[in-house]
Design a protein around this motif. Sequence first.
Motif, PDB file in Angstrom:
ATOM      1  N   ILE A 276     -78.570  45.506  72.596  1.00  0.00           N
ATOM      2  CA  ILE A 276     -77.542  44.249  72.325  1.00  0.00           C
ATOM      3  C   ILE A 276     -78.408  43.089  71.809  1.00  0.00           C
ATOM      4  O   ILE A 276     -77.953  42.365  70.880  1.00  0.00           O
ATOM      5  N   ARG A 277     -79.790  42.881  72.131  1.00  0.00           N
ATOM      6  CA  ARG A 277     -80.597  41.766  71.484  1.00  0.00           C
ATOM      7  C   ARG A 277     -80.766  42.152  69.913  1.00  0.00           C
ATOM      8  O   ARG A 277     -80.790  41.136  69.105  1.00  0.00           O
ATOM      9  N   GLY A 278     -81.014  43.363  69.532  1.00  0.00           N
ATOM     10  CA  GLY A 278     -81.146  43.501  68.183  1.00  0.00           C
ATOM     11  C   GLY A 278     -79.956  43.392  67.692  1.00  0.00           C
ATOM     12  O   GLY A 278     -80.098  42.899  66.332  1.00  0.00           O
ATOM     13  N   LYS A 279     -78.617  43.620  68.085  1.00  0.00           N
ATOM     14  CA  LYS A 279     -77.592  43.518  67.390  1.00  0.00           C
ATOM     15  C   LYS A 279     -77.225  42.078  67.202  1.00  0.00           C
ATOM     16  O   LYS A 279     -76.700  41.553  66.077  1.00  0.00           O
ATOM     17  N   TRP A 280     -77.581  41.368  68.169  1.00  0.00           N
ATOM     18  CA  TRP A 280     -77.507  39.631  68.036  1.00  0.00           C
ATOM     19  C   TRP A 280     -78.497  39.190  66.992  1.00  0.00           C
ATOM     20  O   TRP A 280     -78.090  38.292  66.548  1.00  0.00           O
ATOM     21  N   GLU A 281     -79.546  39.457  66.940  1.00  0.00           N
ATOM     22  CA  GLU A 281     -80.522  39.029  66.067  1.00  0.00           C
ATOM     23  C   GLU A 281     -80.082  39.439  64.662  1.00  0.00           C
ATOM     24  O   GLU A 281     -80.316  38.575  63.823  1.00  0.00           O
ATOM     25  N   ARG A 282     -79.486  40.481  64.370  1.00  0.00           N
ATOM     26  CA  ARG A 282     -79.283  40.739  62.988  1.00  0.00           C
ATOM     27  C   ARG A 282     -77.825  39.926  62.672  1.00  0.00           C
ATOM     28  O   ARG A 282     -77.801  39.709  61.494  1.00  0.00           O
ATOM     29  N   ALA A 283     -76.912  39.771  63.594  1.00  0.00           N
ATOM     30  CA  ALA A 283     -75.567  39.176  63.376  1.00  0.00           C
ATOM     31  C   ALA A 283     -75.650  37.728  63.625  1.00  0.00           C
ATOM     32  O   ALA A 283     -74.866  36.987  63.484  1.00  0.00           O
ATOM     33  N   GLN A 284     -77.161  37.085  64.187  1.00  0.00           N
ATOM     34  CA  GLN A 284     -77.257  35.641  64.275  1.00  0.00           C
ATOM     35  C   GLN A 284     -76.396  35.030  65.438  1.00  0.00           C
ATOM     36  O   GLN A 284     -75.746  34.136  65.292  1.00  0.00           O
ATOM     37  N   THR A 285     -76.088  36.075  66.332  1.00  0.00           N
ATOM     38  CA  THR A 285     -75.016  35.639  67.526  1.00  0.00           C
ATOM     39  C   THR A 285     -75.894  34.592  68.540  1.00  0.00           C
ATOM     40  O   THR A 285     -77.051  34.816  68.498  1.00  0.00           O
ATOM     41  N   LEU A 286     -75.162  33.869  68.729  1.00  0.00           N
ATOM     42  CA  LEU A 286     -75.737  32.713  69.718  1.00  0.00           C
ATOM     43  C   LEU A 286     -75.775  33.231  70.957  1.00  0.00           C
ATOM     44  O   LEU A 286     -75.001  33.927  71.762  1.00  0.00           O
ATOM     45  N   TRP A 287     -77.185  32.798  71.515  1.00  0.00           N
ATOM     46  CA  TRP A 287     -77.587  33.272  72.953  1.00  0.00           C
ATOM     47  C   TRP A 287     -76.835  32.486  74.027  1.00  0.00           C
ATOM     48  O   TRP A 287     -77.698  31.484  74.406  1.00  0.00           O
ATOM     49  N   THR A 288     -75.756  32.633  74.206  1.00  0.00           N
ATOM     50  CA  THR A 288     -75.144  31.595  75.377  1.00  0.00           C
ATOM     51  C   THR A 288     -74.754  32.504  76.482  1.00  0.00           C
ATOM     52  O   THR A 288     -74.779  33.851  76.472  1.00  0.00           O
ATOM     53  N   TRP A 289     -74.676  31.978  77.656  1.00  0.00           N
ATOM     54  CA  TRP A 289     -74.191  32.616  78.872  1.00  0.00           C
ATOM     55  C   TRP A 289     -72.932  33.428  78.722  1.00  0.00           C
ATOM     56  O   TRP A 289     -72.795  34.430  79.437  1.00  0.00           O
ATOM     57  N   GLU A 290     -72.038  32.720  78.058  1.00  0.00           N
ATOM     58  CA  GLU A 290     -70.697  33.434  77.664  1.00  0.00           C
ATOM     59  C   GLU A 290     -70.672  34.511  77.256  1.00  0.00           C
ATOM     60  O   GLU A 290     -70.210  35.536  77.649  1.00  0.00           O
ATOM     61  N   ASN A 291     -71.430  34.679  76.100  1.00  0.00           N
ATOM     62  CA  ASN A 291     -71.614  35.829  75.055  1.00  0.00           C
ATOM     63  C   ASN A 291     -72.380  36.726  76.143  1.00  0.00           C
ATOM     64  O   ASN A 291     -72.119  38.102  76.047  1.00  0.00           O
ATOM     65  N   PHE A 292     -73.465  36.397  76.844  1.00  0.00           N
ATOM     66  CA  PHE A 292     -74.273  37.378  77.569  1.00  0.00           C
ATOM     67  C   PHE A 292     -73.196  38.111  78.686  1.00  0.00           C
ATOM     68  O   PHE A 292     -73.290  39.409  78.794  1.00  0.00           O
ATOM     69  N   THR A 293     -72.479  37.170  79.602  1.00  0.00           N
ATOM     70  CA  THR A 293     -71.726  37.770  80.601  1.00  0.00           C
ATOM     71  C   THR A 293     -70.511  38.723  80.004  1.00  0.00           C
ATOM     72  O   THR A 293     -70.226  39.856  80.378  1.00  0.00           O
ATOM     73  N   ARG A 294     -69.863  38.203  78.770  1.00  0.00           N
ATOM     74  CA  ARG A 294     -68.719  39.116  78.191  1.00  0.00           C
ATOM     75  C   ARG A 294     -69.637  40.617  77.981  1.00  0.00           C
ATOM     76  O   ARG A 294     -68.725  41.650  78.387  1.00  0.00           O
ATOM     77  N   LYS A 295     -70.713  40.786  77.421  1.00  0.00           N
ATOM     78  CA  LYS A 295     -71.356  41.928  77.021  1.00  0.00           C
ATOM     79  C   LYS A 295     -71.777  42.780  78.481  1.00  0.00           C
ATOM     80  O   LYS A 295     -71.572  44.033  78.286  1.00  0.00           O
ATOM     81  N   PHE A 296     -72.131  42.064  79.238  1.00  0.00           N
ATOM     82  CA  PHE A 296     -72.480  42.713  80.627  1.00  0.00           C
ATOM     83  C   PHE A 296     -71.400  43.220  81.000  1.00  0.00           C
ATOM     84  O   PHE A 296     -71.481  44.511  81.631  1.00  0.00           O
ATOM     85  N   ASN A 297     -70.227  42.346  81.326  1.00  0.00           N
ATOM     86  CA  ASN A 297     -69.077  42.861  81.873  1.00  0.00           C
ATOM     87  C   ASN A 297     -68.448  44.101  81.112  1.00  0.00           C
ATOM     88  O   ASN A 297     -68.149  44.937  81.962  1.00  0.00           O
ATOM     89  N   GLU A 298     -68.580  44.177  79.894  1.00  0.00           N
ATOM     90  CA  GLU A 298     -68.151  45.147  79.194  1.00  0.00           C
ATOM     91  C   GLU A 298     -68.888  46.563  79.446  1.00  0.00           C
ATOM     92  O   GLU A 298     -68.315  47.644  79.477  1.00  0.00           O
ATOM     93  N   LYS A 299     -70.179  46.504  79.526  1.00  0.00           N
ATOM     94  CA  LYS A 299     -71.052  47.636  79.864  1.00  0.00           C
ATOM     95  C   LYS A 299     -70.948  47.818  81.388  1.00  0.00           C
ATOM     96  O   LYS A 299     -70.735  49.250  81.652  1.00  0.00           O
ATOM     97  N   PHE A 300     -70.953  47.075  82.130  1.00  0.00           N
ATOM     98  CA  PHE A 300     -71.418  47.451  83.656  1.00  0.00           C
ATOM     99  C   PHE A 300     -70.190  47.258  84.670  1.00  0.00           C
ATOM    100  O   PHE A 300     -70.216  47.702  85.837  1.00  0.00           O
TER     101      PHE A 300
END
Length: 219
Positions: free
Chosen positions: A91-115
Motif C-alpha cells: 500500500i505504501r508503495g502505491k501511495w508513494e507512486r500515486a502521491q496519495t495523501l497520508w491521512t487517517w481516513e485513507n488509511f482506515t479505508r484501506k485497512f477495512n477493505e483488507k481486514f
Amino acid sequence: MTDILERLADRQGSGPLNQPGEQDSGEDRALERFLKFNPLKFIGEPDPEIAENWLERMTNIFAALDYTEDRRVNFVAFQFERVARAWWDMIRGKWERAQTLWTWENFTRKFNEKFLPPLIHEKREDEFIKLKQETLSVAEYEGKFTKLSKYVPGLVINERRRIRQFVQGLNVEIQEGLAAAQIFTFTEALEKAQRVESARMQVKDFHNRKKNFPSRISG
C-alpha cells in the motif's frame, strides 16, 4: 524501540528537513508518547474481530494524541508485522507512486477493505438495527450503540436521527421517562436517560428496603 526509530528515520529521509535536529527530537518525543499507550502489534490475523478491536484501540490512542495525519499513519504502521507488514509495504508503495495523501481516513479505508470484509460490515449493520438495551445499563448500551453506529452512517446521518435511533433502543420505562423531556443533542439524550435510570434504581432500592424491613423486625 531501535527498530521503530530506524524505520521512522528511513521514512523521513525521503523528504527535505529544514532543521533535522529539532525535527528528530520532536518525532522522538511524539513516538515516546505513543508508545506509552502500549499499542498492540498487528500481524494480519484472519479473524476480523481481532482486526476490528486493534483498529479501535489505535483510534482511541490517537484520539488522546493531537498528532498530524501523516504522523498517525506512520506510527500505526510501526505496529504491523508479518502479513500486515507485507500488505502495508504494498500500500505504501502505491501511495508513494500515486502521491496519495497520508491521512487517517485513507488509511482506515484501506485497512477495512483488507481486514474487515463486507460480510462483517453487514453483520455489524444488522447488530445495530436490532440493538436494544434490555439488561444493559444505559452506559453499556450507549457504548455498543456508538461502536456499531459507524457501520450505518445513513441511520445516524444527523443529530436528530442519531437521538431517535438511540432512544428507540432504550427500555420502555426509560423511554417513558424521556417522553416529556426536551432533547436537542445526543449528549443530552444520554445524560437524561442516565438520570431516569438512576431515579428508577433509587425507587426500586427504596421499595426493596421497605419490603424487607418488617421481616427483619419480626425476626
